[in-house]
Design a protein around this motif. Structure first.
Motif, PDB file in Angstrom:
ATOM      1  N   PRO A  15       0.829  -1.210   0.000  1.00 43.21           N
ATOM      2  CA  PRO A  15       0.000   0.000   0.000  1.00 43.21           C
ATOM      3  C   PRO A  15       0.864   1.260   0.000  1.00 43.21           C
ATOM      4  O   PRO A  15       1.862   1.348   0.707  1.00 43.21           O
ATOM      5  N   GLY A  16       0.474   2.228  -0.819  1.00 49.11           N
ATOM      6  CA  GLY A  16       1.209   3.487  -0.894  1.00 49.11           C
ATOM      7  C   GLY A  16       2.307   3.505  -1.934  1.00 49.11           C
ATOM      8  O   GLY A  16       2.907   4.548  -2.185  1.00 49.11           O
ATOM      9  N   LEU A  17       2.608   2.352  -2.548  1.00 49.16           N
ATOM     10  CA  LEU A  17       3.636   2.286  -3.579  1.00 49.16           C
ATOM     11  C   LEU A  17       2.981   2.417  -4.948  1.00 49.16           C
ATOM     12  O   LEU A  17       2.127   1.620  -5.325  1.00 49.16           O
ATOM     13  N   HIS A  18       3.371   3.435  -5.677  1.00 47.18           N
ATOM     14  CA  HIS A  18       2.734   3.736  -6.962  1.00 47.18           C
ATOM     15  C   HIS A  18       3.469   3.032  -8.101  1.00 47.18           C
ATOM     16  O   HIS A  18       4.374   3.585  -8.732  1.00 47.18           O
ATOM     17  N   CYS A  19       3.096   1.788  -8.330  1.00 44.40           N
ATOM     18  CA  CYS A  19       3.624   1.029  -9.455  1.00 44.40           C
ATOM     19  C   CYS A  19       2.643  -0.100  -9.734  1.00 44.40           C
ATOM     20  O   CYS A  19       1.765  -0.398  -8.922  1.00 44.40           O
ATOM     21  N   THR A  20       2.803  -0.717 -10.881  1.00 46.65           N
ATOM     22  CA  THR A  20       1.894  -1.783 -11.287  1.00 46.65           C
ATOM     23  C   THR A  20       2.569  -3.133 -11.073  1.00 46.65           C
ATOM     24  O   THR A  20       3.618  -3.407 -11.673  1.00 46.65           O
ATOM     25  N   PHE A  21       1.970  -3.961 -10.243  1.00 48.78           N
ATOM     26  CA  PHE A  21       2.507  -5.291  -9.981  1.00 48.78           C
ATOM     27  C   PHE A  21       1.918  -6.300 -10.959  1.00 48.78           C
ATOM     28  O   PHE A  21       0.717  -6.278 -11.241  1.00 48.78           O
ATOM     29  N   GLU A  22       2.777  -7.195 -11.425  1.00 45.40           N
ATOM     30  CA  GLU A  22       2.359  -8.322 -12.257  1.00 45.40           C
ATOM     31  C   GLU A  22       2.418  -9.579 -11.401  1.00 45.40           C
ATOM     32  O   GLU A  22       3.461  -9.904 -10.830  1.00 45.40           O
ATOM     33  N   ARG A  23       1.300 -10.283 -11.288  1.00 44.13           N
ATOM     34  CA  ARG A  23       1.255 -11.522 -10.515  1.00 44.13           C
ATOM     35  C   ARG A  23       1.874 -12.641 -11.345  1.00 44.13           C
ATOM     36  O   ARG A  23       1.416 -12.922 -12.455  1.00 44.13           O
ATOM     37  N   LEU A  24       2.958 -13.249 -10.827  1.00 39.11           N
ATOM     38  CA  LEU A  24       3.587 -14.342 -11.549  1.00 39.11           C
ATOM     39  C   LEU A  24       2.793 -15.621 -11.352  1.00 39.11           C
ATOM     40  O   LEU A  24       2.198 -15.855 -10.296  1.00 39.11           O
ATOM     41  N   SER A  25       2.804 -16.455 -12.357  1.00 38.54           N
ATOM     42  CA  SER A  25       2.133 -17.743 -12.267  1.00 38.54           C
ATOM     43  C   SER A  25       2.851 -18.620 -11.247  1.00 38.54           C
ATOM     44  O   SER A  25       4.065 -18.511 -11.050  1.00 38.54           O
ATOM     45  N   GLY A  26       2.099 -19.503 -10.580  1.00 37.50           N
ATOM     46  CA  GLY A  26       2.712 -20.447  -9.661  1.00 37.50           C
ATOM     47  C   GLY A  26       1.925 -20.610  -8.385  1.00 37.50           C
ATOM     48  O   GLY A  26       0.991 -19.857  -8.107  1.00 37.50           O
ATOM     49  N   PRO A  27       2.316 -21.589  -7.567  1.00 39.58           N
ATOM     50  CA  PRO A  27       1.554 -21.910  -6.362  1.00 39.58           C
ATOM     51  C   PRO A  27       1.794 -20.958  -5.201  1.00 39.58           C
ATOM     52  O   PRO A  27       1.035 -20.985  -4.230  1.00 39.58           O
ATOM     53  N   MET A  28       2.841 -20.149  -5.261  1.00 38.91           N
ATOM     54  CA  MET A  28       3.127 -19.185  -4.201  1.00 38.91           C
ATOM     55  C   MET A  28       2.787 -17.772  -4.670  1.00 38.91           C
ATOM     56  O   MET A  28       2.928 -17.456  -5.854  1.00 38.91           O
ATOM     57  N   PRO A  29       2.335 -16.902  -3.751  1.00 38.63           N
ATOM     58  CA  PRO A  29       1.967 -15.534  -4.144  1.00 38.63           C
ATOM     59  C   PRO A  29       3.204 -14.668  -4.389  1.00 38.63           C
ATOM     60  O   PRO A  29       3.805 -14.155  -3.452  1.00 38.63           O
ATOM     61  N   VAL A  30       3.586 -14.528  -5.638  1.00 36.16           N
ATOM     62  CA  VAL A  30       4.756 -13.736  -6.024  1.00 36.16           C
ATOM     63  C   VAL A  30       4.316 -12.707  -7.052  1.00 36.16           C
ATOM     64  O   VAL A  30       3.680 -13.055  -8.054  1.00 36.16           O
ATOM     65  N   SER A  31       4.636 -11.439  -6.806  1.00 34.18           N
ATOM     66  CA  SER A  31       4.313 -10.361  -7.748  1.00 34.18           C
ATOM     67  C   SER A  31       5.575  -9.571  -8.046  1.00 34.18           C
ATOM     68  O   SER A  31       6.456  -9.423  -7.191  1.00 34.18           O
ATOM     69  N   ARG A  32       5.627  -9.044  -9.264  1.00 35.56           N
ATOM     70  CA  ARG A  32       6.823  -8.339  -9.719  1.00 35.56           C
ATOM     71  C   ARG A  32       6.465  -6.978 -10.284  1.00 35.56           C
ATOM     72  O   ARG A  32       5.409  -6.794 -10.899  1.00 35.56           O
ATOM     73  N   ALA A  33       7.354  -5.982 -10.036  1.00 31.82           N
ATOM     74  CA  ALA A  33       7.136  -4.633 -10.557  1.00 31.82           C
ATOM     75  C   ALA A  33       8.477  -3.948 -10.750  1.00 31.82           C
ATOM     76  O   ALA A  33       9.461  -4.249 -10.061  1.00 31.82           O
ATOM     77  N   SER A  34       8.532  -3.018 -11.695  1.00 30.74           N
ATOM     78  CA  SER A  34       9.684  -2.126 -11.856  1.00 30.74           C
ATOM     79  C   SER A  34       9.350  -0.802 -11.196  1.00 30.74           C
ATOM     80  O   SER A  34       8.215  -0.318 -11.296  1.00 30.74           O
ATOM     81  N   ILE A  35      10.327  -0.227 -10.498  1.00 36.63           N
ATOM     82  CA  ILE A  35      10.083   1.028  -9.794  1.00 36.63           C
ATOM     83  C   ILE A  35      11.154   2.050 -10.149  1.00 36.63           C
ATOM     84  O   ILE A  35      12.230   1.712 -10.643  1.00 36.63           O
ATOM     85  N   ALA A  36      10.843   3.291  -9.884  1.00 35.64           N
ATOM     86  CA  ALA A  36      11.749   4.402 -10.180  1.00 35.64           C
ATOM     87  C   ALA A  36      12.831   4.494  -9.115  1.00 35.64           C
ATOM     88  O   ALA A  36      12.654   4.064  -7.971  1.00 35.64           O
TER      89      ALA A  36
END
Length: 520
Positions: free
Chosen positions: A3-24
């Protein structure tokens, strides 16, 4: 995810909750502070040479949060190859940043230790082996490269250098003790003597190349199932591939067998280090019986190469699953009896209690994790935190203590051994009740485009991470392996302060950290 981080996360496929984003760049350190304020922790920090693609480098950080793993990427210009360091927020990042400097030449802007960490005299200071233009296999002449240990001064202070070559089969590591009499006032480690170029060997390979799975399984021999599963999970994540259910349960069976084998070995060694050879003899007997049944069930005493992308290599079958379940019942009785002996042995408890204590506040501040962390009030256990199957169906009980000493780390080992025996019994029984002809391996479809994948699970030492990047042709650009020992080695330096020198082998064994998995 944050929360509060202004970027778009991509949810990676797989059994564990992993999301990826590029930030400034301006958000890099602020994000670390945000994660810290929310009770998150740094799992790993590494870098990639992306110049052949976009003319830049990338620094990555993986943070564990209450909702899963956040994989953040920061583009880094070339030149000047600098980025904001985060070791003032997460002290565990300090050595990871030093490794990035050795391997890729990227330097934190401030708050950094400029001493080499992995390089030693293996390659020149201006050579960085993970740069894209390096092909690997270069040879260099050795040279003098004095390492500036932090000096300790005062009346009666003297130094005791130990290693890097040790007696027996211990892996190489240098320990510089500053002592007054027998009391340790400072310990400084120097590791990096097992560097073998594993991460470079992955570059340019197809992720489904069988040699990649074999290489991953050899990152660390005592955690071969954990690394094999994490790598397979990363490949399956990049390919958006679901593993057959029976294979997932068989993977967990092998992983828990790995956990028990290591705990049995450590409990015997800890008894021996405290002068109780009976403990070593009994636990060595139990571990040998355990490994022999592993060989029958998985075709290898340590289940090496059992886990592969897409599933597992073989199904033990009904008879061996019965034997695995039966062994758990027998082992539970013997381990419980030995625990009583350990708990009631005055000599052992005198050596264990109070030795090598890491207070929960220090453990939280410096990022102690895994087994050692759970003995110091850090309750994280990915098997219980998230719903990786079959653990979500088995209600894993967390082992924990707040004492933080050798006695607590021994107690957590006993608790985890008994809980793993329960889990193995339940898994083996469950597999016997399902169709033995169920699929245990299905071939993932090769990825033919740029993709990311992550494998994240609880090995016996703690959380293991594999982060995989594929280029636009589906070829491995970067495959990063992270061992929990990165976080825990610095805590060993603190744990030994105030103890006597002869207690160091006992304290060291109570952590039993990884040299090989720490230095790739």
């Amino acid at each position: 995810m944050l929360p509060g981080l202004h970027c778009t996360f991509e949810r990676l496929s797989g059994p564990m909750p992993v999301s990826r984003a590029s930030i400034a760049r301006k958000s890099w350190k602020a994000t670390a502070s945000l994660v810290r304020s929310l009770g998150g922790r740094l799992v790993s920090l590494w870098a990639t040479d992306r110049r052949p693609i976009d003319g830049q480098f990338a620094v990555h950080a993986a943070y564990a949060t209450s909702s899963g793993l956040a994989w953040l990427t920061l583009p880094v210009a070339d030149p000047p190859r600098v980025y904001p360091g985060v070791d003032d927020v997460f002290p565990a990042a300090a050595r990871m940043q030093r490794a990035v400097a050795d391997l890729l030449g990227l330097i934190p802007e401030e708050h950094h230790d400029a001493r080499p960490w992995l390089r030693h005299e293996a390659w020149p200071a201006d050579y960085h082996p993970l740069l894209a233009e390096r092909i690997g296999g270069e040879t260099f002449e050795g040279g003098s490269d004095p390492y500036p240990f932090v000096p300790v001064e005062g009346d009666g202070v003297h130094e005791i250098p130990v290693g890097p070559v040790h007696a027996g089969v211990i892996e190489p590591g240098h320990f510089r003790f500053s002592v007054v009499g027998e009391k340790v006032v400072r310990l400084e480690e120097r590791l990096g003597y097992t560097h073998k170029g594993i991460e470079k060997r992955f570059e340019g390979r197809m992720p489904l190349d069988p040699d990649c799975a074999r290489l991953a399984a050899r990152v660390s021999g005592d955690s071969t199932v954990a690394y094999g599963w994490a790598f397979a999970m990363a490949v399956e994540s990049a390919a958006s591939f679901d593993v057959p259910q029976r294979a997932q349960w068989l993977r967990a069976l092998a992983l828990e067998r790995e956990r028990v084998a290591n705990h049995l070995g450590d409990l015997g060694a800890l008894g021996n280090d405290a002068g109780f050879a009976f403990g070593l003899a009994q636990f060595s007997r139990l571990k040998e019986d355990w490994l022999r049944l592993n060989a029958a069930a998985f075709s290898h005493r340590y289940a090496m190469d059992y886990v592969v992308p897409g599933g597992v290599r073989n199904d033990p079958g009904h008879m061996l699953l019965q034997a695995l379940a039966g062994q758990c019942s027998e082992m539970r009785q013997e381990v419980a009896q030995l625990r009583e002996i350990y708990d009631e042995h005055a000599g052992l408890q005198d050596r264990f209690a109070g030795a090598g204590r890491v207070a929960p506040a220090l453990a939280a501040r410096l990022g102690l994790t895994g087994l050692a962390g759970r003995a110091s009030g850090q309750s994280h256990d990915l098997r219980a935190d998230f719903v990786l199957q079959p653990y979500g169906a088995l209600a894993v009980a967390r082992a924990s203590s707040s004492q933080g000493d050798v006695a607590a780390r021994v107690a957590v080992r006993f608790d985890e051994t008994l809980e793993s025996l329960r889990l193995i019994h339940a898994i083996a029984e469950g597999l016997q009740e399902t169709d033995p002809a169920a699929v245990i391996h299905a071939d993932p479809v090769a990825v033919a485009t740029a993709a990311y994948g992550a494998g994240w699970l609880e090995g016996w030492r703690g959380e293991v991470l594999v982060a995989l990047e594929l280029d636009q042709y589906g070829v491995i650009r970067r495959c990063h392996f992270h061992d929990p020992s990165w976080q825990n080695w610095p805590l060993l330096e603190h744990a030994v302060i105030g103890n006597i020198v002869p207690d160091f082998p006992l304290i060291n064994k109570s952590f039993n950290l990884n040299y090989s998995g720490h230095d790739l």
